[in-house]
Design an enzyme around this catalytic site. Structure first.
Site, PDB file in Angstrom:
ATOM      1  N   GLY A 102       0.735  -1.180  -0.124  1.00 43.24           N
ATOM      2  CA  GLY A 102      -0.079  -0.086   0.070  1.00 43.24           C
ATOM      3  C   GLY A 102       0.937   1.247  -0.018  1.00 43.24           C
ATOM      4  N   SER A 115       1.386   3.219  -2.677  1.00 40.04           N
ATOM      5  CA  SER A 115       1.239   4.067  -3.506  1.00 40.04           C
ATOM      6  C   SER A 115       0.569   5.569  -3.184  1.00 40.04           C
ATOM      7  CB  SER A 115       0.400   3.416  -4.562  1.00 40.04           C
ATOM      8  OG  SER A 115      -0.862   2.817  -4.092  1.00 40.04           O
ATOM      9  N   ARG A 116      -0.205   5.436  -1.948  1.00 43.68           N
ATOM     10  CA  ARG A 116      -0.865   6.565  -1.547  1.00 43.68           C
ATOM     11  C   ARG A 116      -0.879   6.343   0.253  1.00 43.68           C
ATOM     12  NH1 ARG A 116      -6.237   5.995  -1.910  1.00 43.68           N
ATOM     13  NH2 ARG A 116      -6.250   3.771  -2.672  1.00 43.68           N
ATOM     14  N   VAL A 138      -2.603  -7.740  -2.306  1.00 42.97           N
ATOM     15  CA  VAL A 138      -1.849  -8.623  -0.985  1.00 42.97           C
ATOM     16  C   VAL A 138      -3.037  -9.465  -0.514  1.00 42.97           C
ATOM     17  CG1 VAL A 138      -0.240  -6.661  -0.566  1.00 42.97           C
ATOM     18  CG2 VAL A 138      -2.341  -6.844   0.553  1.00 42.97           C
ATOM     19  N   SER A 142      -5.088  -0.017  13.809  1.00 44.03           N
ATOM     20  CA  SER A 142      -5.832   1.450  13.958  1.00 44.03           C
ATOM     21  C   SER A 142      -6.526   1.548  15.332  1.00 44.03           C
ATOM     22  CB  SER A 142      -7.121   1.282  13.004  1.00 44.03           C
ATOM     23  OG  SER A 142      -8.199   2.186  13.572  1.00 44.03           O
ATOM     24  N   TYR A 180     -14.090  -3.880  10.187  1.00 45.14           N
ATOM     25  CA  TYR A 180     -12.449  -3.309  10.256  1.00 45.14           C
ATOM     26  C   TYR A 180     -11.832  -3.486  11.710  1.00 45.14           C
ATOM     27  CZ  TYR A 180      -9.395   0.671   9.544  1.00 45.14           C
ATOM     28  OH  TYR A 180      -8.241   1.538   9.433  1.00 45.14           O
ATOM     29  N   ALA A 187     -12.412  -5.532  13.769  1.00 43.07           N
ATOM     30  CA  ALA A 187     -12.131  -7.283  13.945  1.00 43.07           C
ATOM     31  C   ALA A 187     -10.576  -7.485  13.305  1.00 43.07           C
ATOM     32  CB  ALA A 187     -12.809  -8.093  13.664  1.00 43.07           C
ATOM     33  N   LYS A 189      -8.308  -5.212  12.532  1.00 46.05           N
ATOM     34  CA  LYS A 189      -7.035  -4.528  12.902  1.00 46.05           C
ATOM     35  C   LYS A 189      -6.896  -5.020  14.275  1.00 46.05           C
ATOM     36  CE  LYS A 189      -6.398  -1.710   9.490  1.00 46.05           C
ATOM     37  NZ  LYS A 189      -5.454  -1.581   8.711  1.00 46.05           N
ATOM     38  N   ILE A 204      -6.579   9.950  10.128  1.00 49.67           N
ATOM     39  CA  ILE A 204      -5.393  10.539   9.562  1.00 49.67           C
ATOM     40  C   ILE A 204      -5.922  11.093   7.993  1.00 49.67           C
ATOM     41  CG2 ILE A 204      -3.091  10.286   8.354  1.00 49.67           C
ATOM     42  CD1 ILE A 204      -3.196   9.627  11.602  1.00 49.67           C
TER      43      ILE A 204
HETATM   44  P1  NAP Z   1      -5.464   5.124   1.589  1.00 49.15           P
HETATM   45  O1  NAP Z   1      -4.817   6.401   1.412  1.00 49.15           O
HETATM   46  O2  NAP Z   1      -6.518   4.744   1.066  1.00 49.15           O
HETATM   47  O3  NAP Z   1      -4.274   4.038   0.839  1.00 49.15           O
HETATM   48  C1  NAP Z   1      -4.600   2.636   1.068  1.00 49.15           C
HETATM   49  C2  NAP Z   1      -3.534   2.144   0.229  1.00 49.15           C
HETATM   50  O4  NAP Z   1      -3.389   0.611   0.215  1.00 49.15           O
HETATM   51  C3  NAP Z   1      -3.163   2.280  -1.057  1.00 49.15           C
HETATM   52  O5  NAP Z   1      -1.965   2.364  -1.497  1.00 49.15           O
HETATM   53  C4  NAP Z   1      -4.107   1.246  -1.786  1.00 49.15           C
HETATM   54  O6  NAP Z   1      -3.303   0.878  -3.247  1.00 49.15           O
HETATM   55  C5  NAP Z   1      -3.460  -0.058  -1.012  1.00 49.15           C
HETATM   56  N1  NAP Z   1      -4.202  -1.035  -0.954  1.00 49.15           N
HETATM   57  C6  NAP Z   1      -5.591  -1.086  -0.734  1.00 49.15           C
HETATM   58  N2  NAP Z   1      -5.945  -2.533  -1.168  1.00 49.15           N
HETATM   59  C7  NAP Z   1      -4.891  -3.146  -1.482  1.00 49.15           C
HETATM   60  C8  NAP Z   1      -4.605  -4.438  -1.968  1.00 49.15           C
HETATM   61  N3  NAP Z   1      -5.467  -5.347  -2.144  1.00 49.15           N
HETATM   62  N4  NAP Z   1      -3.546  -4.944  -2.341  1.00 49.15           N
HETATM   63  C9  NAP Z   1      -2.321  -3.827  -2.147  1.00 49.15           C
HETATM   64  N5  NAP Z   1      -2.546  -2.866  -1.809  1.00 49.15           N
HETATM   65  C10 NAP Z   1      -3.716  -2.269  -1.593  1.00 49.15           C
HETATM   66  O7  NAP Z   1      -5.418   4.691   3.020  1.00 49.15           O
HETATM   67  P2  NAP Z   1      -4.487   5.282   4.261  1.00 49.15           P
HETATM   68  O8  NAP Z   1      -5.032   5.960   5.184  1.00 49.15           O
HETATM   69  O9  NAP Z   1      -2.874   5.318   3.764  1.00 49.15           O
HETATM   70  O10 NAP Z   1      -4.218   3.828   5.052  1.00 49.15           O
HETATM   71  C11 NAP Z   1      -3.226   2.918   5.276  1.00 49.15           C
HETATM   72  C12 NAP Z   1      -3.373   1.858   6.285  1.00 49.15           C
HETATM   73  O11 NAP Z   1      -3.555   2.816   7.458  1.00 49.15           O
HETATM   74  C13 NAP Z   1      -4.415   0.998   5.956  1.00 49.15           C
HETATM   75  O12 NAP Z   1      -4.302  -0.148   6.665  1.00 49.15           O
HETATM   76  C14 NAP Z   1      -5.462   1.746   7.014  1.00 49.15           C
HETATM   77  O13 NAP Z   1      -6.562   0.856   7.451  1.00 49.15           O
HETATM   78  C15 NAP Z   1      -4.814   2.278   8.106  1.00 49.15           C
HETATM   79  N6  NAP Z   1      -5.402   3.456   9.006  1.00 49.15           N
HETATM   80  C16 NAP Z   1      -5.802   4.532   8.324  1.00 49.15           C
HETATM   81  C17 NAP Z   1      -6.230   5.617   8.997  1.00 49.15           C
HETATM   82  C18 NAP Z   1      -6.762   6.852   8.440  1.00 49.15           C
HETATM   83  O14 NAP Z   1      -7.571   7.560   9.235  1.00 49.15           O
HETATM   84  N7  NAP Z   1      -6.450   7.064   7.236  1.00 49.15           N
HETATM   85  C19 NAP Z   1      -6.594   5.330  10.620  1.00 49.15           C
HETATM   86  C20 NAP Z   1      -6.233   4.100  10.943  1.00 49.15           C
HETATM   87  C21 NAP Z   1      -5.579   3.259  10.250  1.00 49.15           C
HETATM   88  P3  NAP Z   1      -3.994   0.974  -4.629  1.00 49.15           P
HETATM   89  O15 NAP Z   1      -4.357   2.402  -4.386  1.00 49.15           O
HETATM   90  O16 NAP Z   1      -2.725   0.943  -5.421  1.00 49.15           O
HETATM   91  O17 NAP Z   1      -4.827   0.225  -4.495  1.00 49.15           O
END
Ligand code: NAP
Length: 245
Positions: free
Chosen positions: A9, A11-12, A61, A140, A153, A155, A157, A186
Protein backbone atom coordinates in the site's frame (compact mmCIF):
# COMPACT_ATOMS: atom_id res chain seq x y z
CA UNK A 1 25.29 -1.04 1.49
CA UNK A 2 21.95 0.65 2.02
CA UNK A 3 18.98 -0.87 3.78
CA UNK A 4 15.92 -1.97 1.85
CA UNK A 5 12.21 -1.91 2.67
CA UNK A 6 9.06 -3.22 1.04
CA UNK A 7 5.97 -1.13 1.74
CA UNK A 8 2.57 -2.64 0.91
CA UNK A 9 0.00 0.00 0.00
CA UNK A 10 2.88 2.32 -0.79
CA UNK A 11 1.13 4.11 -3.63
CA UNK A 12 -0.99 6.43 -1.50
CA UNK A 13 -1.64 7.80 1.98
CA UNK A 14 0.36 6.57 4.96
CA UNK A 15 2.32 4.04 2.88
CA UNK A 16 3.44 6.70 0.39
CA UNK A 17 4.40 9.03 3.23
CA UNK A 18 6.43 6.19 4.77
CA UNK A 19 8.19 5.59 1.44
CA UNK A 20 9.30 9.24 1.41
CA UNK A 21 10.68 9.05 4.97
CA UNK A 22 12.59 5.81 4.29
CA UNK A 23 14.10 7.31 1.12
CA UNK A 24 15.03 10.48 3.00
CA UNK A 25 16.90 8.21 5.45
CA UNK A 26 18.75 6.59 2.53
CA UNK A 27 16.78 3.32 2.31
CA UNK A 28 15.99 1.61 -0.99
CA UNK A 29 12.23 1.22 -1.33
CA UNK A 30 9.90 -1.24 -3.07
CA UNK A 31 6.55 0.53 -3.48
CA UNK A 32 3.67 -1.94 -3.71
CA UNK A 33 0.43 -0.83 -5.30
CA UNK A 34 -2.72 -2.57 -6.40
CA UNK A 35 -4.79 -0.19 -8.55
CA UNK A 36 -2.85 3.11 -8.40
CA UNK A 37 -0.04 2.37 -10.85
CA UNK A 38 0.39 5.97 -11.96
CA UNK A 39 0.72 7.21 -8.37
CA UNK A 40 3.24 4.47 -7.56
CA UNK A 41 5.38 5.21 -10.63
CA UNK A 42 5.29 8.96 -9.87
CA UNK A 43 6.37 8.29 -6.30
CA UNK A 44 9.18 6.02 -7.46
CA UNK A 45 10.50 8.80 -9.73
CA UNK A 46 10.42 11.15 -6.75
CA UNK A 47 12.33 8.67 -4.54
CA UNK A 48 14.90 7.87 -7.21
CA UNK A 49 15.62 11.59 -7.50
CA UNK A 50 16.69 11.44 -3.83
CA UNK A 51 19.47 9.05 -4.84
CA UNK A 52 18.03 5.75 -3.57
CA UNK A 53 16.87 2.72 -5.54
CA UNK A 54 13.09 2.44 -5.80
CA UNK A 55 10.76 0.11 -7.71
CA UNK A 56 6.98 -0.03 -8.15
CA UNK A 57 5.50 -3.53 -7.79
CA UNK A 58 1.90 -4.37 -8.57
CA UNK A 59 0.23 -6.98 -6.35
CA UNK A 60 -3.10 -7.51 -4.65
CA UNK A 61 -2.00 -8.52 -1.15
CA UNK A 62 -5.34 -10.21 -0.45
CA UNK A 63 -4.23 -12.97 -2.85
CA UNK A 64 -1.73 -15.36 -1.35
CA UNK A 65 0.24 -16.02 -4.55
CA UNK A 66 0.43 -12.31 -5.42
CA UNK A 67 1.72 -11.41 -1.95
CA UNK A 68 4.34 -14.17 -2.26
CA UNK A 69 5.30 -12.90 -5.73
CA UNK A 70 5.50 -9.34 -4.39
CA UNK A 71 8.09 -10.26 -1.79
CA UNK A 72 10.13 -12.32 -4.29
CA UNK A 73 10.08 -9.44 -6.78
CA UNK A 74 11.14 -6.91 -4.12
CA UNK A 75 14.02 -9.18 -3.04
CA UNK A 76 15.08 -9.67 -6.66
CA UNK A 77 15.10 -5.92 -7.27
CA UNK A 78 16.64 -4.68 -4.02
CA UNK A 79 18.31 -7.69 -2.40
CA UNK A 80 17.38 -9.15 1.00
CA UNK A 81 14.76 -7.07 2.81
CA UNK A 82 15.77 -5.28 5.99
CA UNK A 83 12.22 -4.19 6.69
CA UNK A 84 8.63 -4.83 5.70
CA UNK A 85 5.84 -2.31 6.26
CA UNK A 86 2.26 -3.58 5.87
CA UNK A 87 0.18 -0.50 5.19
CA UNK A 88 -2.21 -1.77 2.50
CA UNK A 89 -5.76 -1.50 3.75
CA UNK A 90 -9.33 -0.66 2.92
CA UNK A 91 -12.35 0.45 4.97
CA UNK A 92 -16.06 -0.24 4.51
CA UNK A 93 -18.84 2.33 4.74
CA UNK A 94 -19.85 2.78 8.38
CA UNK A 95 -22.74 0.41 9.00
CA UNK A 96 -24.31 -1.91 11.52
CA UNK A 97 -22.90 -5.41 11.81
CA UNK A 98 -26.31 -6.75 10.82
CA UNK A 99 -26.15 -4.85 7.51
CA UNK A 100 -22.71 -6.25 6.63
CA UNK A 101 -22.74 -8.78 3.80
CA UNK A 102 -20.55 -11.87 3.54
CA UNK A 103 -18.71 -10.38 0.58
CA UNK A 104 -18.00 -7.10 2.40
CA UNK A 105 -16.68 -9.03 5.38
CA UNK A 106 -14.46 -11.21 3.16
CA UNK A 107 -13.16 -8.25 1.15
CA UNK A 108 -12.21 -6.36 4.30
CA UNK A 109 -10.63 -9.37 6.02
CA UNK A 110 -8.91 -10.36 2.77
CA UNK A 111 -7.06 -7.07 2.45
CA UNK A 112 -6.63 -5.87 6.03
CA UNK A 113 -5.82 -9.17 7.79
CA UNK A 114 -5.11 -11.94 5.25
CA UNK A 115 -2.94 -9.49 3.29
CA UNK A 116 -0.72 -8.93 6.32
CA UNK A 117 -0.46 -12.68 6.97
CA UNK A 118 0.42 -13.52 3.35
CA UNK A 119 3.03 -10.78 3.00
CA UNK A 120 4.67 -11.35 6.36
CA UNK A 121 4.78 -15.13 5.81
CA UNK A 122 6.56 -14.60 2.52
CA UNK A 123 9.11 -12.16 3.97
CA UNK A 124 10.00 -13.94 7.22
CA UNK A 125 12.19 -16.80 5.87
CA UNK A 126 14.65 -14.38 4.26
CA UNK A 127 14.87 -12.38 7.48
CA UNK A 128 15.30 -15.49 9.63
CA UNK A 129 18.14 -16.72 7.39
CA UNK A 130 20.01 -13.47 7.98
CA UNK A 131 18.87 -13.09 11.61
CA UNK A 132 18.05 -9.54 10.67
CA UNK A 133 14.89 -7.60 9.93
CA UNK A 134 12.05 -5.47 11.20
CA UNK A 135 8.35 -5.70 10.45
CA UNK A 136 5.93 -2.85 11.03
CA UNK A 137 2.22 -3.52 10.72
CA UNK A 138 -0.47 -0.86 10.47
CA UNK A 139 -3.51 -1.40 12.66
CA UNK A 140 -5.89 1.35 13.81
CA UNK A 141 -7.17 2.83 17.05
CA UNK A 142 -10.35 0.84 16.28
CA UNK A 143 -8.26 -2.32 16.50
CA UNK A 144 -7.40 -1.33 20.07
CA UNK A 145 -10.75 -0.01 21.30
CA UNK A 146 -13.35 -1.26 18.78
CA UNK A 147 -15.46 1.24 16.86
CA UNK A 148 -19.26 1.30 16.61
CA UNK A 149 -20.44 0.60 13.03
CA UNK A 150 -16.87 -0.49 12.24
CA UNK A 151 -17.05 -4.12 13.39
CA UNK A 152 -15.30 -5.84 10.44
CA UNK A 153 -12.57 -3.18 10.33
CA UNK A 154 -12.11 -3.32 14.12
CA UNK A 155 -11.94 -7.12 14.01
CA UNK A 156 -9.34 -7.16 11.22
CA UNK A 157 -7.23 -4.48 12.90
CA UNK A 158 -7.41 -6.27 16.28
CA UNK A 159 -6.23 -9.36 14.38
CA UNK A 160 -3.25 -7.39 13.11
CA UNK A 161 -2.34 -6.51 16.69
CA UNK A 162 -2.59 -10.15 17.76
CA UNK A 163 -0.46 -11.22 14.81
CA UNK A 164 2.13 -8.57 15.66
CA UNK A 165 2.46 -9.48 19.32
CA UNK A 166 2.56 -13.25 18.73
CA UNK A 167 5.05 -12.94 15.88
CA UNK A 168 7.30 -10.68 17.96
CA UNK A 169 7.61 -13.54 20.47
CA UNK A 170 8.18 -16.10 17.72
CA UNK A 171 10.84 -14.08 15.90
CA UNK A 172 12.60 -12.43 18.83
CA UNK A 173 15.18 -15.24 19.11
CA UNK A 174 16.02 -14.61 15.43
CA UNK A 175 16.65 -10.94 16.23
CA UNK A 176 13.70 -9.83 14.11
CA UNK A 177 11.54 -7.11 15.62
CA UNK A 178 7.80 -6.85 14.96
CA UNK A 179 5.90 -3.72 15.93
CA UNK A 180 2.64 -2.03 15.05
CA UNK A 181 1.32 1.50 14.64
CA UNK A 182 -2.32 2.20 15.45
CA UNK A 183 -3.24 5.49 13.77
CA UNK A 184 -6.18 7.63 14.81
CA UNK A 185 -7.98 9.80 12.26
CA UNK A 186 -5.49 10.60 9.50
CA UNK A 187 -6.09 12.93 6.56
CA UNK A 188 -5.77 10.50 3.63
CA UNK A 189 -7.98 9.27 0.78
CA UNK A 190 -9.46 6.74 3.21
CA UNK A 191 -11.35 9.59 4.87
CA UNK A 192 -11.92 11.63 1.71
CA UNK A 193 -15.61 10.63 1.62
CA UNK A 194 -16.20 12.58 4.85
CA UNK A 195 -17.31 16.21 4.53
CA UNK A 196 -14.52 18.51 5.82
CA UNK A 197 -16.54 19.68 8.85
CA UNK A 198 -17.19 16.08 9.93
CA UNK A 199 -13.50 15.25 9.56
CA UNK A 200 -12.60 18.32 11.63
CA UNK A 201 -15.15 17.30 14.27
CA UNK A 202 -13.59 13.84 14.49
CA UNK A 203 -10.21 15.46 14.95
CA UNK A 204 -11.49 17.62 17.76
CA UNK A 205 -12.28 14.48 19.78
CA UNK A 206 -8.54 13.92 20.19
CA UNK A 207 -6.65 15.69 22.99
CA UNK A 208 -4.53 17.38 20.30
CA UNK A 209 -7.82 18.66 18.79
CA UNK A 210 -7.05 17.83 15.15
CA UNK A 211 -6.69 15.04 12.63
CA UNK A 212 -3.23 13.66 11.90
CA UNK A 213 -1.24 13.77 8.67
CA UNK A 214 0.30 10.82 6.85
CA UNK A 215 3.89 11.99 7.45
CA UNK A 216 3.25 12.04 11.21
CA UNK A 217 2.48 8.32 11.11
CA UNK A 218 5.27 7.69 8.63
CA UNK A 219 7.93 9.07 10.99
CA UNK A 220 6.92 6.54 13.67
CA UNK A 221 6.85 3.68 11.17
CA UNK A 222 10.36 4.51 9.97
CA UNK A 223 11.60 4.81 13.56
CA UNK A 224 10.19 1.39 14.47
CA UNK A 225 11.85 -0.18 11.41
CA UNK A 226 15.20 1.46 12.11
CA UNK A 227 18.08 0.51 14.39
CA UNK A 228 17.06 3.47 16.59
CA UNK A 229 14.31 1.15 17.88
CA UNK A 230 16.71 -1.77 18.40
CA UNK A 231 15.24 -2.91 21.77
CA UNK A 232 11.57 -2.42 20.84
CA UNK A 233 9.43 -5.36 19.80
CA UNK A 234 5.82 -6.50 20.16
CA UNK A 235 4.63 -2.92 20.73
CA UNK A 236 1.54 -1.11 19.50
CA UNK A 237 2.23 2.60 19.15
CA UNK A 238 -0.93 4.70 18.94
CA UNK A 239 -0.32 7.64 16.61
CA UNK A 240 -3.64 9.31 17.23
CA UNK A 241 -3.25 12.71 18.87
CA UNK A 242 -3.94 11.12 22.24
CA UNK A 243 -7.31 9.57 21.34
CA UNK A 244 -6.44 6.23 23.00
CA UNK A 245 -4.77 6.79 26.36
P1 NAP B 1 -5.40 5.13 1.55
O1 NAP B 1 -4.88 6.51 1.39
O2 NAP B 1 -6.79 4.80 1.10
O3 NAP B 1 -4.34 4.12 0.89
C1 NAP B 1 -4.58 2.75 0.91
C2 NAP B 1 -3.42 2.05 0.29
O4 NAP B 1 -3.64 0.63 0.38
C3 NAP B 1 -3.24 2.38 -1.19
O5 NAP B 1 -1.87 2.51 -1.47
C4 NAP B 1 -3.83 1.16 -1.89
O6 NAP B 1 -3.20 0.87 -3.12
C5 NAP B 1 -3.45 0.06 -0.91
N1 NAP B 1 -4.28 -1.12 -1.07
C6 NAP B 1 -5.61 -1.28 -0.86
N2 NAP B 1 -5.99 -2.53 -1.14
C7 NAP B 1 -4.88 -3.19 -1.56
C8 NAP B 1 -4.62 -4.52 -1.98
N3 NAP B 1 -5.60 -5.45 -2.05
N4 NAP B 1 -3.34 -4.86 -2.33
C9 NAP B 1 -2.35 -3.94 -2.26
N5 NAP B 1 -2.53 -2.67 -1.87
C10 NAP B 1 -3.79 -2.30 -1.52
O7 NAP B 1 -5.40 4.72 3.08
P2 NAP B 1 -4.38 5.10 4.27
O8 NAP B 1 -5.09 6.05 5.16
O9 NAP B 1 -3.04 5.41 3.76
O10 NAP B 1 -4.33 3.70 5.01
C11 NAP B 1 -3.13 2.98 5.17
C12 NAP B 1 -3.29 2.04 6.33
O11 NAP B 1 -3.54 2.81 7.52
C13 NAP B 1 -4.49 1.09 6.18
O12 NAP B 1 -4.12 -0.18 6.66
C14 NAP B 1 -5.54 1.73 7.06
O13 NAP B 1 -6.47 0.79 7.52
C15 NAP B 1 -4.69 2.30 8.16
N6 NAP B 1 -5.33 3.36 8.92
C16 NAP B 1 -5.73 4.52 8.31
C17 NAP B 1 -6.35 5.50 9.08
C18 NAP B 1 -6.83 6.80 8.49
O14 NAP B 1 -7.55 7.54 9.19
N7 NAP B 1 -6.47 7.15 7.28
C19 NAP B 1 -6.55 5.30 10.45
C20 NAP B 1 -6.14 4.11 11.02
C21 NAP B 1 -5.52 3.15 10.26
P3 NAP B 1 -3.89 1.15 -4.56
O15 NAP B 1 -4.50 2.52 -4.52
O16 NAP B 1 -2.73 1.01 -5.49
O17 NAP B 1 -4.91 0.08 -4.76
Amino acid sequence: MSNSVLITGGSRGIGAAAARVFAREGWDVAVNYNASGEAARGLVRELTALGVRAVPIQADVSRSEEAEGLVREAEAALGPLDALVCSAGIALPQQLLTDTTDSQWRRLMGTDLDGVFYTVRAAVPGMVRRKRGAIVTVSSMWGVTGGSCEVPYSAAKAGVIGLTRALAKELGPSQIRVNCVAPGVIDTDMNRHLPPDILAQLGEEAPLCRVGQGPEVAEVIQFLASERASFLTGQVVCVDGGMVI
